[in-house]
Design a protein around this motif. Structure first.
Motif, PDB file in Angstrom:
ATOM      1  N   UNK A 184      34.544  39.422  27.686  1.00  0.00           N
ATOM      2  CA  UNK A 184      35.398  39.909  26.582  1.00  0.00           C
ATOM      3  C   UNK A 184      34.854  41.163  25.917  1.00  0.00           C
ATOM      4  N   UNK A 185      33.535  41.258  25.738  1.00  0.00           N
ATOM      5  CA  UNK A 185      32.959  42.471  25.159  1.00  0.00           C
ATOM      6  C   UNK A 185      33.143  43.678  26.048  1.00  0.00           C
ATOM      7  N   UNK A 186      32.997  43.482  27.363  1.00  0.00           N
ATOM      8  CA  UNK A 186      33.225  44.592  28.289  1.00  0.00           C
ATOM      9  C   UNK A 186      34.692  44.982  28.344  1.00  0.00           C
ATOM     10  N   UNK A 222      39.185  48.467  29.989  1.00  0.00           N
ATOM     11  CA  UNK A 222      40.300  47.564  30.302  1.00  0.00           C
ATOM     12  C   UNK A 222      40.323  47.106  31.758  1.00  0.00           C
ATOM     13  N   UNK A 223      39.872  47.977  32.661  1.00  0.00           N
ATOM     14  CA  UNK A 223      39.869  47.595  34.074  1.00  0.00           C
ATOM     15  C   UNK A 223      38.954  46.401  34.309  1.00  0.00           C
ATOM     16  N   UNK A 257      38.263  44.219  32.101  1.00  0.00           N
ATOM     17  CA  UNK A 257      38.918  43.078  31.477  1.00  0.00           C
ATOM     18  C   UNK A 257      39.893  42.406  32.417  1.00  0.00           C
ATOM     19  N   UNK A 258      40.648  43.197  33.176  1.00  0.00           N
ATOM     20  CA  UNK A 258      41.595  42.610  34.137  1.00  0.00           C
ATOM     21  C   UNK A 258      40.850  41.886  35.255  1.00  0.00           C
ATOM     22  N   UNK A 259      39.741  42.503  35.704  1.00  0.00           N
ATOM     23  CA  UNK A 259      38.950  41.833  36.742  1.00  0.00           C
ATOM     24  C   UNK A 259      38.355  40.531  36.210  1.00  0.00           C
ATOM     25  N   UNK A 260      37.878  40.565  34.961  1.00  0.00           N
ATOM     26  CA  UNK A 260      37.336  39.360  34.365  1.00  0.00           C
ATOM     27  C   UNK A 260      38.376  38.268  34.210  1.00  0.00           C
ATOM     28  N   UNK A 261      39.615  38.645  33.878  1.00  0.00           N
ATOM     29  CA  UNK A 261      40.688  37.642  33.763  1.00  0.00           C
ATOM     30  C   UNK A 261      40.965  36.996  35.115  1.00  0.00           C
ATOM     31  N   UNK A 262      41.018  37.797  36.169  1.00  0.00           N
ATOM     32  CA  UNK A 262      41.227  37.252  37.516  1.00  0.00           C
ATOM     33  C   UNK A 262      40.069  36.338  37.909  1.00  0.00           C
ATOM     34  N   UNK A 263      38.868  36.773  37.611  1.00  0.00           N
ATOM     35  CA  UNK A 263      37.687  35.979  37.946  1.00  0.00           C
ATOM     36  C   UNK A 263      37.707  34.643  37.204  1.00  0.00           C
ATOM     37  N   UNK A 264      38.056  34.698  35.929  1.00  0.00           N
ATOM     38  CA  UNK A 264      38.122  33.474  35.127  1.00  0.00           C
ATOM     39  C   UNK A 264      39.175  32.518  35.656  1.00  0.00           C
ATOM     40  N   UNK A 265      40.356  33.029  35.991  1.00  0.00           N
ATOM     41  CA  UNK A 265      41.432  32.165  36.479  1.00  0.00           C
ATOM     42  C   UNK A 265      41.067  31.491  37.798  1.00  0.00           C
TER      43      UNK A 265
END
Length: 386
Positions: free
Chosen positions: A294-296, A301-302, A304-312
């Motif tokens: 979330x801090x990154x 933003x890029x 953040x999108x990768x982190x969202x995919x990774x989390x899901x």
């Protein structure tokens, strides 16, 4: 559970063998355990021999890169021999001309001295030819010895590669045969797991059943799903490690070391997941490698999108990952035993004890959270503990 980390590591490593000892104390269970394991080993060895034959066919059909390099070296060696032969022929012609000049000079000197020029010339040519033949014989002997040594060295290298290919083929055949045999006879391991759980005071995770040899298609589909999920959660970390090591010295070595640690972490997580207790947290927090995203994301933003995919894609394994974070050392020791159990034939003797040992380690660590409820997803564990 021991208090210090080294003690927990050793405890996790030794726990499956303590379970074996507990089972061994019961004569009936010992007889059943040995019968199942020995019959599995016999079936695996028989299938492996059937797959590989003598092993020579497999080794001969494989053309390793080392063999290709040796073939290239042999072609270059033949070309060098041809070039050397041409040079030798030219040298012989030059020596023949030199011999003729020397013989003519000796004949002229002999004529001036009153001797027979033709006789002197013939004697000189004969002496020169004999000396040349002796030198060529010595050189041929040296070259033959050198060629024999090079041939023996090539044969030794080829034999080493052949043996490596043979043993690799045999190891692969044993692994394939082991997977087939255990897939068909896993019911017998399930019964042993239940008996060991009851004898050692942990709630069994399987209902009573009558074991039989069969191919459990739902289990097979779940197993394939597990393998795919493990690959996905592992692969998501590879680009991150690649970017992190990009500006660092010794980048390739560091990247390989970090990838090994990353793979080891997930191996420990999936070792813990062998027990249904590892899936008991319905609201487990994110693993350690996702908490900083979330801090990154606020800055990039890029990412953040990768982190969202990774989390899901990782959300399904939050619970076992949280279990490992709470008690990593004992589960790491158990993961070492699980790695040893993956060896051909060893798995037949240790596989039934890994889930029970994981359950003991998770129980010893205390309840995960007040809201946790045992709810293993399909394919992990056998269901909620009773």
């Amino acid at each position: 559970m021991p208090v210090n980390r080294l003690g927990q590591l050793v405890h996790g490593f030794c726990l499956p063998f303590h379970l074996v000892r507990s089972l061994w104390a019961d004569r009936e269970l010992r007889r059943r355990y040995l019968a199942v394991s020995v019959l599995q080993v016999a079936a695996i060895v028989g299938l492996a021999v059937l797959f590989t034959g003598s092993g020579k066919e497999v080794a001969e059909t494989v053309v390793p890169e080392d063999w290709k390099e040796q073939q290239g070296e042999e072609v270059e060696g033949r070309l060098a021999e041809v070039e050397a032969a041409v040079e030798e022929a030219e040298a012989r012609m030059n020596r023949a001309r030199q011999f003729q000049k020397v013989a003519e000079s000796a004949a002229a000197i002999a004529g001036m001295a009153g001797s027979d020029p033709e006789k002197v010339r013939a004697q000189v040519e004969q002496a020169l030819k004999e000396a040349q033949a002796a030198e060529e014989g010595r050189r041929a002997a040296r070259e033959a010895a050198k060629a024999e040594g090079e041939k023996a060295e090539r044969q030794e290298r080829k034999r080493t590669v052949y043996q490596a290919v043979y043993w690799a083929a045999l190891f692969s055949s044993l692994q394939i045969a082991q997977w087939i045999v255990i897939a068909l006879s896993r019911d017998f391991h399930t019964v042993l797991e239940r008996e060991v759980s009851l004898r050692t005071g942990v709630a069994p995770e399987d209902e009573p059943l009558t074991p039989r040899v069969r191919l459990n298609l739902p289990w097979l589909r779940r197993k394939m799903k597990q393998r795919w999920r493990a690959f996905v959660v592992f692969a998501f970390g590879a680009p991150v490690l690649w970017v992190v090591t990009l500006p660092l010295p010794w980048r390739e070595e560091l990247f390989a070391a970090l990838m090994s640690l990353w793979a080891g972490w997930w191996f420990v997580v999936f070792t813990a997941s062998k027990s249904a207790l590892a899936w008991s947290e319905q609201a487990a927090r994110e693993p350690w490698f996702l908490r900083g995203w979330p801090g990154l994301a606020a800055r990039l933003p890029l990412l953040g999108r990768y982190g969202s995919m990774w989390t899901n894609h990782t959300r399904e394994v939050f619970s076992p990952a949280a279990s490992v974070e709470r008690r990593p050392w004992g589960l790491a020791g158990l993961a070492v035993v699980r790695g040893l159990a993956a060896l051909p034939l060893v798995k037949c003797f240790l596989r039934p004890f890994i889930p029970v040992a994981a359950a003991h380690l998770l129980v010893a660590g205390g309840p995960p959270s007040p809201s946790g409820a045992a709810s293993a997803p399909p394919g992990e564990g056998s269901g909620p503990p009773s």
